[in-house]
Design a protein around this motif. Structure first.
Motif, PDB file in Angstrom:
ATOM      1  N   VAL B 119       0.845  -1.194   0.000  1.00  0.00           N
ATOM      2  CA  VAL B 119       0.000   0.000   0.000  1.00  0.00           C
ATOM      3  C   VAL B 119       0.884   1.250   0.000  1.00  0.00           C
ATOM      4  CG1 VAL B 119      -1.711   1.295   1.323  1.00  0.00           C
ATOM      5  CG2 VAL B 119      -1.891  -1.207   1.131  1.00  0.00           C
ATOM      6  N   LYS B 124      -4.996   4.543   1.768  1.00  0.00           N
ATOM      7  CA  LYS B 124      -5.602   3.440   2.521  1.00  0.00           C
ATOM      8  C   LYS B 124      -6.221   2.458   1.536  1.00  0.00           C
ATOM      9  CE  LYS B 124      -5.321   5.153   6.864  1.00  0.00           C
ATOM     10  NZ  LYS B 124      -4.745   4.442   8.020  1.00  0.00           N
ATOM     11  N   GLY B 125      -6.276   1.201   1.921  1.00  0.00           N
ATOM     12  CA  GLY B 125      -6.821   0.190   1.023  1.00  0.00           C
ATOM     13  C   GLY B 125      -5.882  -0.020  -0.157  1.00  0.00           C
ATOM     14  N   THR B 126      -6.353  -0.781  -1.144  1.00  0.00           N
ATOM     15  CA  THR B 126      -5.471  -1.101  -2.269  1.00  0.00           C
ATOM     16  C   THR B 126      -5.815  -0.338  -3.548  1.00  0.00           C
ATOM     17  OG1 THR B 126      -6.856  -2.972  -2.938  1.00  0.00           O
ATOM     18  CG2 THR B 126      -5.065  -3.444  -1.390  1.00  0.00           C
ATOM     19  N   LEU B 130      -3.164   0.402  -6.626  1.00  0.00           N
ATOM     20  CA  LEU B 130      -3.285  -0.326  -7.891  1.00  0.00           C
ATOM     21  C   LEU B 130      -3.324   0.637  -9.082  1.00  0.00           C
ATOM     22  CD1 LEU B 130      -5.734  -3.152  -6.774  1.00  0.00           C
ATOM     23  CD2 LEU B 130      -3.333  -3.421  -7.435  1.00  0.00           C
ATOM     24  N   ASN B 157      -0.426 -13.715  -2.178  1.00  0.00           N
ATOM     25  CA  ASN B 157      -1.405 -14.012  -1.140  1.00  0.00           C
ATOM     26  C   ASN B 157      -1.792 -12.725  -0.394  1.00  0.00           C
ATOM     27  OD1 ASN B 157      -2.391 -14.948   1.589  1.00  0.00           O
ATOM     28  ND2 ASN B 157      -2.036 -16.935   0.608  1.00  0.00           N
ATOM     29  N   PRO B 158      -3.082 -12.561  -0.086  1.00  0.00           N
ATOM     30  CA  PRO B 158      -3.522 -11.332   0.591  1.00  0.00           C
ATOM     31  C   PRO B 158      -2.790 -11.008   1.889  1.00  0.00           C
ATOM     32  CG  PRO B 158      -5.409 -12.486  -0.300  1.00  0.00           C
ATOM     33  CD  PRO B 158      -4.221 -13.393  -0.520  1.00  0.00           C
ATOM     34  N   VAL B 159      -2.138 -11.980   2.489  1.00  0.00           N
ATOM     35  CA  VAL B 159      -1.397 -11.681   3.718  1.00  0.00           C
ATOM     36  C   VAL B 159      -0.288 -10.665   3.460  1.00  0.00           C
ATOM     37  CG1 VAL B 159       0.307 -13.528   3.519  1.00  0.00           C
ATOM     38  CG2 VAL B 159      -0.384 -12.728   5.776  1.00  0.00           C
ATOM     39  N   ALA B 161      -0.618  -8.020   1.419  1.00  0.00           N
ATOM     40  CA  ALA B 161      -1.178  -6.821   0.773  1.00  0.00           C
ATOM     41  C   ALA B 161      -0.644  -5.529   1.373  1.00  0.00           C
ATOM     42  CB  ALA B 161      -2.705  -6.855   0.849  1.00  0.00           C
ATOM     43  N   GLY B 162      -0.306  -5.540   2.636  1.00  0.00           N
ATOM     44  CA  GLY B 162       0.143  -4.313   3.275  1.00  0.00           C
ATOM     45  C   GLY B 162       1.481  -3.815   2.782  1.00  0.00           C
ATOM     46  N   ASN B 163       2.461  -4.716   2.688  1.00  0.00           N
ATOM     47  CA  ASN B 163       3.822  -4.231   2.449  1.00  0.00           C
ATOM     48  C   ASN B 163       4.569  -4.911   1.308  1.00  0.00           C
ATOM     49  OD1 ASN B 163       4.143  -6.697   3.630  1.00  0.00           O
ATOM     50  ND2 ASN B 163       5.435  -5.992   5.321  1.00  0.00           N
ATOM     51  N   VAL B 168      -3.442  -8.769  -5.162  1.00  0.00           N
ATOM     52  CA  VAL B 168      -3.602 -10.039  -4.455  1.00  0.00           C
ATOM     53  C   VAL B 168      -4.491 -11.050  -5.154  1.00  0.00           C
ATOM     54  CG1 VAL B 168      -3.078  -9.100  -2.179  1.00  0.00           C
ATOM     55  CG2 VAL B 168      -5.436  -9.054  -3.004  1.00  0.00           C
ATOM     56  N   THR B 169      -5.056 -10.683  -6.275  1.00  0.00           N
ATOM     57  CA  THR B 169      -5.885 -11.661  -6.995  1.00  0.00           C
ATOM     58  C   THR B 169      -5.576 -11.618  -8.491  1.00  0.00           C
ATOM     59  OG1 THR B 169      -7.713 -10.124  -7.385  1.00  0.00           O
ATOM     60  CG2 THR B 169      -7.827 -11.454  -5.374  1.00  0.00           C
ATOM     61  N   ARG B 171      -7.784 -11.683 -10.653  1.00  0.00           N
ATOM     62  CA  ARG B 171      -8.762 -10.763 -11.222  1.00  0.00           C
ATOM     63  C   ARG B 171      -8.198  -9.349 -11.306  1.00  0.00           C
ATOM     64  NH1 ARG B 171     -14.320  -8.388  -8.674  1.00  0.00           N
ATOM     65  NH2 ARG B 171     -12.755  -6.966  -7.866  1.00  0.00           N
ATOM     66  N   ASP B 172      -7.618  -8.890 -10.208  1.00  0.00           N
ATOM     67  CA  ASP B 172      -7.061  -7.533 -10.215  1.00  0.00           C
ATOM     68  C   ASP B 172      -5.877  -7.439 -11.170  1.00  0.00           C
ATOM     69  OD1 ASP B 172      -8.986  -6.885  -8.348  1.00  0.00           O
ATOM     70  OD2 ASP B 172      -7.627  -6.914  -6.641  1.00  0.00           O
TER      71      ASP B 172
END
Lengths: 287, 287
Positions: B119, B124-126, B130, B157-159, B161-163, B168-169, B171-172
């Motif tokens: 991030v 905040k958030g992704t 992105l 993996n979404p774990v 996502a922060g750093n 994380v998918t 799809r994205d």
């Protein structure tokens, strides 16, 4: 759509007692349920969510004590795992789940949370395990309805898919709700578990107010050191709390916002009263 | 559709040198690229994926050495982060990415992997992060095409996502591919990162063979002790490897299967030759 304004009214704020370290592995200050109730009442919390280990045989007594203080019991954590290595005996699982439903009913808890458990022994991936969950939830849902307890399936962050929750997305949780088709069954939306998922707004709309049974708050720390016991206080991490609440309220949810922070090395080491004060302040200004 | 039969032909097997601990934090046996090449050739691996730190200024030399041994360079790990706390200077990020593209071109690597970073500071958030990724990938994609290097966006993996990866998918990742619209841009599918995602088959079909640039193998240990350095060897965990490969091959992928196992306390402590032997055996029988 207008979001609720917590800066002027924080009665939606609920304490999940895990945030004070309850008695997990010796963490926390060891406050009794009564002391927690009084501290929450003094600060204007609207409700409390307990864990089974804190309740024991005192469900009715503690529930009445909460209501006498002007609060409600927003929920109880949680059924034993329904699937996975600890849940191989179907009848024992069903019996355990029913016992937790009984405890929730005794407390007068609005919701009983379900963390489903990990990948079932002898299977690979999550598909087979989710089928087992669907079967077992289908078995307990009518009993919950009889006891006037709502069951909230809580998808966990995918990091837990192996051993805590093969259920990792709201989408999959709602697929189970659809398959079971019981009004007593819905979902809980927890910021820690779903903040990364760009599909949640669509799924929350799909769920609607009649199937969103809970909204859980904390924050995801960018450099988290432990995926179990290093959750952040709201505002200290990178989750977009306002956006997620806009989504959940946009889907019609108007219930409690439950703060659930597992934090062995930070918040659990502080004075519980001070933690509650910070929680109120953050909730009013940042959530 | 018939899946490839690795029991009779394991030339699709690729070694990602991370599986031998390369020189990360002092882990691994410290084998030179040349020794790794010979060991892979002796065991019938079809290709190798290196990390930049192993290559330095020897890209052309090492690439030629790989091909002289009858193998190919399936990929290079990876661009520096494009977004996040370490990527605040846009021009420096673009320059760093172009330098890694140059290295991949020098090696003759088929693919350069992109792990996008976490991030972005101040957001905040992704979602915002992105957008930054999309901008920066759009800037480097034409340069990669000029150098004949394909860029593979790898959702983690979404774990992380922060750093490490706000992406994380699948799809994205494909949404970014669509937005950038460059034939040099595709995705890498890594079992460790996507095994929990029940939407991947649909996304792999969406990607098609022209956008799936890599398939990475390992396993997710049910009781993983470290989300960075405790990956499992194929067969030791709970990922449904056959089902994921059916999905990726069903989408038309017929390229290398790259084994990438970060395992500080297990595989990195073993003799590299023995690790390669186990890898071949598991690949032929379980993947």
């Amino acid at each position: 759509m207008t979001m609720r304004d917590f800066s002027t009214d924080h009665s939606a704020l609920a304490l999940n007692t895990a945030s004070l370290g309850h008695n997990l592995d010796g963490h926390g200050a060891g406050w009794s349920p009564e002391r927690v109730i009084d501290a929450c009442a003094a600060r204007g919390f609207g409700s409390i969510v307990f864990w089974r280990r804190e309740i024991g045989s005192r469900a009715v007594e503690i529930g009445e004590r909460v209501r006498a203080a002007g609060l409600s019991v927003a929920g109880l954590c949680r059924t034993p795992f329904l699937v996975g290595a600890e849940a191989t005996d179907r009848q024992a699982v069903i019996d355990g789940a029913k016992a937790s439903i009984d405890m929730a009913a005794g407390l007068g808890a609005a919701v009983l949370t379900i963390v489903v458990g990990g990948v079932h022994p002898g299977t690979k991936g999550t598909a087979e395990s989710l089928k087992i969950v669907t079967d077992r939830v289908g078995e307990i849902a009518p009993y919950a309805a009889q006891r006037n307890v709502r069951l909230a399936l809580e998808p966990l962050n995918p990091v837990y898919a192996g051993n805590r929750s093969c259920l990792v997305t709201l989408r999959d949780a709602l697929d189970i709700c659809d398959a079971v088709g019981a009004p007593s069954l819905g979902v809980a939306v927890d910021v820690y578990h779903v903040w990364w998922d760009r599909g949640i707004d669509v799924q929350m709309q799909r769920a609607g107010p009649e199937r969103i049974f809970g909204y859980h708050l904390c924050d995801w720390l960018a450099d988290t050191t432990d995926v179990l016991l290093d959750r952040g206080m709201m505002g200290d991490g990178v989750a977009d709390l306002k956006a997620i609440r806009a989504g959940v309220e946009g889907a019609g949810y108007a219930g409690p916002c439950e703060v659930e922070i597992f934090s062995a090395n930070n918040w659990w080491k502080r004075d519980p009263g001070a933690v509650l004060d910070v929680m109120v302040e953050r909730f009013r200004t940042l959530c």
